[in-house]
Design a protein around this motif. Sequence first.
Motif, mmCIF file in Angstrom:
data_model
loop_
_atom_site.group_PDB
_atom_site.id
_atom_site.type_symbol
_atom_site.label_atom_id
_atom_site.label_comp_id
_atom_site.label_asym_id
_atom_site.label_seq_id
_atom_site.Cartn_x
_atom_site.Cartn_y
_atom_site.Cartn_z
ATOM 1 N N HIS A 77 0.840 -1.205 0.000
ATOM 2 C CA HIS A 77 0.000 0.000 0.000
ATOM 3 C C HIS A 77 0.872 1.253 0.000
ATOM 4 O O HIS A 77 0.620 2.203 -0.758
ATOM 5 N N ALA A 78 1.908 1.269 0.841
ATOM 6 C CA ALA A 78 2.808 2.424 0.896
ATOM 7 C C ALA A 78 3.567 2.588 -0.417
ATOM 8 O O ALA A 78 3.746 3.711 -0.912
ATOM 9 N N GLY A 79 4.012 1.480 -0.990
ATOM 10 C CA GLY A 79 4.723 1.545 -2.263
ATOM 11 C C GLY A 79 3.841 2.031 -3.392
ATOM 12 O O GLY A 79 4.265 2.843 -4.227
ATOM 13 N N PHE A 80 2.598 1.557 -3.433
ATOM 14 C CA PHE A 80 1.663 2.005 -4.466
ATOM 15 C C PHE A 80 1.397 3.505 -4.335
ATOM 16 O O PHE A 80 1.253 4.205 -5.344
ATOM 17 N N HIS A 81 1.317 3.971 -3.115
ATOM 18 C CA HIS A 81 1.048 5.396 -2.883
ATOM 19 C C HIS A 81 2.186 6.261 -3.425
ATOM 20 O O HIS A 81 1.955 7.352 -3.964
ATOM 21 N N GLU A 82 3.407 5.776 -3.306
ATOM 22 C CA GLU A 82 4.580 6.568 -3.703
ATOM 23 C C GLU A 82 4.962 6.386 -5.175
ATOM 24 O O GLU A 82 5.686 7.210 -5.726
ATOM 25 N N ALA A 83 4.492 5.318 -5.802
ATOM 26 C CA ALA A 83 4.944 4.982 -7.159
ATOM 27 C C ALA A 83 4.567 6.062 -8.164
ATOM 28 O O ALA A 83 3.453 6.579 -8.164
ATOM 29 N N LYS A 84 5.506 6.379 -9.050
ATOM 30 C CA LYS A 84 5.308 7.415 -10.063
ATOM 31 C C LYS A 84 5.277 6.862 -11.490
ATOM 32 O O LYS A 84 4.930 7.576 -12.423
ATOM 33 N N GLY A 85 5.663 5.617 -11.680
ATOM 34 C CA GLY A 85 5.769 5.055 -13.024
ATOM 35 C C GLY A 85 4.428 4.803 -13.681
ATOM 36 O O GLY A 85 3.408 4.625 -13.008
ATOM 37 N N ASP A 86 4.419 4.777 -14.998
ATOM 38 C CA ASP A 86 3.206 4.447 -15.748
ATOM 39 C C ASP A 86 2.815 2.986 -15.544
ATOM 40 O O ASP A 86 1.636 2.640 -15.588
ATOM 41 N N VAL A 87 3.811 2.141 -15.371
ATOM 42 C CA VAL A 87 3.593 0.728 -15.066
ATOM 43 C C VAL A 87 4.287 0.420 -13.746
ATOM 44 O O VAL A 87 5.439 0.818 -13.533
ATOM 45 N N VAL A 88 3.588 -0.268 -12.865
ATOM 46 C CA VAL A 88 4.138 -0.614 -11.553
ATOM 47 C C VAL A 88 4.373 -2.124 -11.511
ATOM 48 O O VAL A 88 3.462 -2.917 -11.781
ATOM 49 N N ILE A 89 5.602 -2.508 -11.198
ATOM 50 C CA ILE A 89 5.984 -3.913 -11.067
ATOM 51 C C ILE A 89 6.210 -4.209 -9.588
ATOM 52 O O ILE A 89 6.910 -3.464 -8.902
ATOM 53 N N THR A 90 5.617 -5.286 -9.089
ATOM 54 C CA THR A 90 5.922 -5.728 -7.732
ATOM 55 C C THR A 90 6.714 -7.026 -7.792
ATOM 56 O O THR A 90 6.472 -7.875 -8.661
ATOM 57 N N MET A 91 7.652 -7.164 -6.886
ATOM 58 C CA MET A 91 8.418 -8.399 -6.797
ATOM 59 C C MET A 91 8.963 -8.551 -5.388
ATOM 60 O O MET A 91 9.067 -7.571 -4.640
ATOM 61 N N ASP A 92 9.264 -9.780 -5.016
ATOM 62 C CA ASP A 92 9.828 -10.048 -3.699
ATOM 63 C C ASP A 92 11.327 -9.781 -3.705
ATOM 64 O O ASP A 92 11.965 -9.749 -4.760
#
Length: 313
Positions: A77-92
């Motif tokens: 949730h915190a990462g999504f709030h801060e993300a600025k990219g057009d595409v967001v990649i999540t990974m461990d």
Amino acid sequence: MNISVVIPLLNEQESLVELHDWIVSVMQSHQYTYEILFIDDGSTDNSWQIITNLSAANACVKGIQFLRNFGKSQALHAGFHEAKGDVVITMDADLQDNPEEIPALYNMIVSQGYDMVSGWKKIRYDSLIAKNIPSKLFNWAARKTSGVKLNDFNCGLKAYRKNVVKNIDVNGEMHRYIPVLAKNAGFGNIGEKIVQHQARKYGETKFGMDRFLHGFLDLITIWFVSRFGRQPMHLFGSLGVIMLAIGFAFSLYLGIDKLFVNPDGRLITERPQFFIALATMVMGTQFFVAGFLGEIILRTKENRKRYLIKDKI
């Protein structure tokens, strides 16, 4: 900016530098503009110092440090709030997700029009009994309950359009069900891609067998919230009507029987039907009260912070 890579982590100091270098290599080879967001979920090792050092050496690296461990959902949730990219990649952060998959995931979002793409670790290097079999059962139940046809809900490697992560609320332990949250929010174009899974290189997994029990409980929760979260009275009121109808039917039967059929028989209070009628009518009233309380809470709830940030870079 092309891509934001959001990486939640807990005590992964051994893998962070190697993971960073690997991601940077992929980004540079494809000439992406990017940012890497490390979300330190209350690590007790040297993870935050390593993130700080990486940020000092690479301006594309950002970090958020939680005051304590709040869980993977809160970190995302915190990462999504801060993300600025057009595409967001999540990974461990444990190097089990392969950064070489990022370009293909990015292209599926940009070129093929998906709202999100979920990785599928078709070939796994985990324990068969401890993870593989429970994971298959869990994914089967999730597909049947949610209607989202994915083979691997819990894969950490996923790609999203920016507007998806900005419009879904990941809380509690709902990171397993982000595709369901996206579908419920109206982002129904969800794809899947087979991705390479790698054996853990450092340390031990932070998740035990209890995550599957929690996962099934969360599955019931998200089913309930998606069906009745905005109108709890629809569920509790319906159950209340059913219980009251059963109670009224038994009461009517007892009354007719006592007045017209068998007036000299046992007292109504000595018959088992009386207790069935009493119990169901009490239950029906309680269901109605629960529905009313749910509606009141829904309309008066306040947004409360689910995590506390200690530091940010």
